[in-house]
Scaffold this motif. Structure first.
Motif, PDB file in Angstrom:
ATOM      1  N   PRO A 109     107.340  41.661  46.120  1.00  0.00           N
ATOM      2  CA  PRO A 109     107.021  40.227  46.206  1.00  0.00           C
ATOM      3  C   PRO A 109     105.673  39.898  46.837  1.00  0.00           C
ATOM      4  N   ASN A 110     105.188  40.779  47.730  1.00  0.00           N
ATOM      5  CA  ASN A 110     103.936  40.436  48.421  1.00  0.00           C
ATOM      6  C   ASN A 110     102.714  41.185  47.917  1.00  0.00           C
ATOM      7  N   ILE A 111     102.867  41.978  46.848  1.00  0.00           N
ATOM      8  CA  ILE A 111     101.734  42.753  46.315  1.00  0.00           C
ATOM      9  C   ILE A 111     101.216  42.067  45.049  1.00  0.00           C
ATOM     10  N   ASP A 112     100.000  41.558  45.128  1.00  0.00           N
ATOM     11  CA  ASP A 112      99.460  40.700  44.064  1.00  0.00           C
ATOM     12  C   ASP A 112      98.377  41.375  43.233  1.00  0.00           C
ATOM     13  N   GLY A 113      98.192  42.671  43.418  1.00  0.00           N
ATOM     14  CA  GLY A 113      97.141  43.339  42.653  1.00  0.00           C
ATOM     15  C   GLY A 113      96.835  44.682  43.272  1.00  0.00           C
ATOM     16  N   ALA A 114      95.775  45.310  42.783  1.00  0.00           N
ATOM     17  CA  ALA A 114      95.438  46.649  43.272  1.00  0.00           C
ATOM     18  C   ALA A 114      93.933  46.825  43.357  1.00  0.00           C
ATOM     19  N   LEU A 115      93.503  47.556  44.375  1.00  0.00           N
ATOM     20  CA  LEU A 115      92.112  47.999  44.475  1.00  0.00           C
ATOM     21  C   LEU A 115      92.168  49.512  44.251  1.00  0.00           C
ATOM     22  N   VAL A 116      91.558  49.944  43.152  1.00  0.00           N
ATOM     23  CA  VAL A 116      91.750  51.309  42.665  1.00  0.00           C
ATOM     24  C   VAL A 116      90.451  52.092  42.785  1.00  0.00           C
ATOM     25  N   GLY A 117      90.511  53.273  43.382  1.00  0.00           N
ATOM     26  CA  GLY A 117      89.333  54.128  43.496  1.00  0.00           C
ATOM     27  C   GLY A 117      89.325  55.177  42.396  1.00  0.00           C
ATOM     28  N   GLY A 118      89.821  56.369  42.730  1.00  0.00           N
ATOM     29  CA  GLY A 118      89.764  57.519  41.822  1.00  0.00           C
ATOM     30  C   GLY A 118      90.212  57.225  40.402  1.00  0.00           C
ATOM     31  N   ALA A 119      91.324  56.511  40.273  1.00  0.00           N
ATOM     32  CA  ALA A 119      91.870  56.261  38.930  1.00  0.00           C
ATOM     33  C   ALA A 119      91.084  55.199  38.163  1.00  0.00           C
ATOM     34  N   SER A 120      90.083  54.591  38.807  1.00  0.00           N
ATOM     35  CA  SER A 120      89.285  53.588  38.079  1.00  0.00           C
ATOM     36  C   SER A 120      88.098  54.231  37.365  1.00  0.00           C
ATOM     37  N   LEU A 121      87.933  55.548  37.525  1.00  0.00           N
ATOM     38  CA  LEU A 121      86.741  56.213  36.981  1.00  0.00           C
ATOM     39  C   LEU A 121      86.875  56.629  35.526  1.00  0.00           C
ATOM     40  N   LYS A 122      88.055  56.429  34.964  1.00  0.00           N
ATOM     41  CA  LYS A 122      88.253  56.736  33.540  1.00  0.00           C
ATOM     42  C   LYS A 122      89.028  55.603  32.901  1.00  0.00           C
ATOM     43  N   ALA A 123      88.648  55.238  31.671  1.00  0.00           N
ATOM     44  CA  ALA A 123      89.361  54.169  30.962  1.00  0.00           C
ATOM     45  C   ALA A 123      90.815  54.564  30.740  1.00  0.00           C
ATOM     46  N   GLU A 124      91.066  55.872  30.529  1.00  0.00           N
ATOM     47  CA  GLU A 124      92.440  56.312  30.253  1.00  0.00           C
ATOM     48  C   GLU A 124      93.351  56.147  31.466  1.00  0.00           C
ATOM     49  N   SER A 125      92.770  56.154  32.671  1.00  0.00           N
ATOM     50  CA  SER A 125      93.642  55.965  33.830  1.00  0.00           C
ATOM     51  C   SER A 125      93.598  54.529  34.355  1.00  0.00           C
ATOM     52  N   PHE A 126      92.443  53.859  34.233  1.00  0.00           N
ATOM     53  CA  PHE A 126      92.364  52.481  34.741  1.00  0.00           C
ATOM     54  C   PHE A 126      93.018  51.493  33.773  1.00  0.00           C
ATOM     55  N   GLY A 127      92.833  51.732  32.471  1.00  0.00           N
ATOM     56  CA  GLY A 127      93.401  50.829  31.462  1.00  0.00           C
ATOM     57  C   GLY A 127      94.897  50.593  31.670  1.00  0.00           C
ATOM     58  N   PRO A 128      95.685  51.674  31.753  1.00  0.00           N
ATOM     59  CA  PRO A 128      97.127  51.479  31.928  1.00  0.00           C
ATOM     60  C   PRO A 128      97.495  50.791  33.261  1.00  0.00           C
ATOM     61  N   ILE A 129      96.662  50.958  34.288  1.00  0.00           N
ATOM     62  CA  ILE A 129      96.966  50.251  35.553  1.00  0.00           C
ATOM     63  C   ILE A 129      96.791  48.744  35.341  1.00  0.00           C
ATOM     64  N   ALA A 130      95.660  48.380  34.713  1.00  0.00           N
ATOM     65  CA  ALA A 130      95.413  46.957  34.476  1.00  0.00           C
ATOM     66  C   ALA A 130      96.435  46.359  33.513  1.00  0.00           C
ATOM     67  N   LYS A 131      96.973  47.217  32.626  1.00  0.00           N
ATOM     68  CA  LYS A 131      97.948  46.729  31.643  1.00  0.00           C
ATOM     69  C   LYS A 131      99.378  47.120  32.045  1.00  0.00           C
TER      70      LYS A 131
ATOM     71  N   GLU B  77      89.261  48.337  25.756  1.00  0.00           N
ATOM     72  CA  GLU B  77      90.652  48.614  26.129  1.00  0.00           C
ATOM     73  C   GLU B  77      91.362  47.383  26.694  1.00  0.00           C
ATOM     74  N   LEU B  78      90.614  46.542  27.414  1.00  0.00           N
ATOM     75  CA  LEU B  78      91.267  45.459  28.162  1.00  0.00           C
ATOM     76  C   LEU B  78      91.078  44.082  27.545  1.00  0.00           C
ATOM     77  N   GLY B  79      90.632  44.060  26.292  1.00  0.00           N
ATOM     78  CA  GLY B  79      90.412  42.772  25.628  1.00  0.00           C
ATOM     79  C   GLY B  79      91.629  41.876  25.681  1.00  0.00           C
ATOM     80  N   SER B  80      92.811  42.479  25.591  1.00  0.00           N
ATOM     81  CA  SER B  80      94.031  41.665  25.520  1.00  0.00           C
ATOM     82  C   SER B  80      94.786  41.649  26.849  1.00  0.00           C
ATOM     83  N   CYS B  81      94.178  42.215  27.889  1.00  0.00           N
ATOM     84  CA  CYS B  81      94.872  42.300  29.183  1.00  0.00           C
ATOM     85  C   CYS B  81      94.904  40.918  29.842  1.00  0.00           C
ATOM     86  N   GLY B  82      96.079  40.520  30.280  1.00  0.00           N
ATOM     87  CA  GLY B  82      96.211  39.178  30.858  1.00  0.00           C
ATOM     88  C   GLY B  82      95.862  39.086  32.327  1.00  0.00           C
ATOM     89  N   GLU B  83      95.670  40.232  32.996  1.00  0.00           N
ATOM     90  CA  GLU B  83      95.405  40.177  34.437  1.00  0.00           C
ATOM     91  C   GLU B  83      93.916  39.908  34.688  1.00  0.00           C
TER      92      GLU B  83
END
Ligand code: PGA
Length: 250
Positions: free
Chosen positions: A225-247, A29-35
């Motif tokens: 301006p001061n938020i540079d990323g995310a530390l994700v719990g629950g939504a990181s447990l499925k590709a369908e929910s984590f993928g869109p966050i990373a992208k 899912e994240l092959g092309s993700c730039g983050e």
């Protein structure tokens, strides 16, 4: 353009087979993700997930580590063991460690220093409880966690550290800090960092937000301006929910 850092904390979830399946789905899912993307499976799945993410854009992280290199420390995991598996990042001082396992700022600081000495990149988690926020102690609490957590970290090593601001009342509750509230605390953390390391170093620091981050609120949070990323719990447990966050940018 800022380089965002999106990390998934899988907590105490998933068998080895389930972890491998999720890691494979994320690599696809994240092959092309730039983050910059990190996943932190349970210790028991690190070795198998390491094989899956090898050569991909996904960084392998651990959720915790012990404060010593080796010895008579029953039940602990050494940074040497993590490095042996290909782990390069480690989450330290998560509020669940602070509150359920009574980790102190001094212990977390020892781990931060050891991680850096061993070439691991720590994510230092800080955040206030609802009671601390409502009694006006937010800045005192978060400021102390930052100062104590970074004690002895020199300016040269600071670039290897990420700070994750995770208000305890927003973790796993579905309650997210508003982007404005989160940004204000991030700005305060940057002010504390500027006092310790100077304006330039504080500006360059990556500060993640964590606490009920999902695909629906990721872009709005990250636009601040001061938020540079995310530390994700629950939504990181499925590709369908984590993928869109990373992208979130695409
Ligand atoms: P959550 O957890 O996204 O489930 O709120 C965040 C965290 O604890 O890192």
């Amino acid at each position: 353009m800022r380089n965002y850092y999106i990390a998934g904390n899988w907590k105490m979830h998933k068998t080895v087979a389930e972890s491998v399946a999720l890691a494979k789905a994320l690599v696809a899912e994240l092959g092309s993700c730039g983050e910059r993307v990190m996943i932190a499976p349970a210790f028991t799945a690190l070795s198998a997930v390491a094989d899956v993410v090898k050569g991909s854009r996904i960084v392998l992280g651990a959720q915790n580590m012990g404060p010593d290199l080796q010895g008579a420390h029953t039940g602990e995991i050494s940074p040497l063991m993590l490095k042996d598996l290909g782990v390069t990042a480690v989450i330290l001082g998560h509020s669940e460690r602070r509150h359920s396992y009574l980790e102190t700022d001094a212990l977390i600081n020892k781990k931060v220093l050891l991680a850096l000495a061993q070439g691991l990149e720590p994510i230092l988690c800080v955040g206030e409880t609802l009671e601390e926020r409502e009694s006006g102690r937010l800045e005192a609490v978060v400021g102390a966690q930052v100062r104590e957590g970074l004690k002895g970290v020199d300016a040269a090593a600071l670039g290897k550290v990420t700070i994750a601001y995770e208000p305890v009342w927003a973790i796993g509750t579905g309650k997210t800090a508003t982007p404005e509230d989160a940004d204000a605390v991030h700005a305060y953390i940057r002010k504390v960092l500027a006092g310790l390391y100077g304006e330039a170093a504080a500006k360059a620091m990556c500060i993640q937000y964590g606490g009920s981050v999902k695909a629906e609120n990721a872009a709005e949070l990250m636009a601040k301006p001061n938020i540079d990323g995310a530390l994700v719990g629950g939504a990181s447990l499925k590709a369908e929910s984590f993928g869109p966050i990373a992208k979130f940018r695409s």
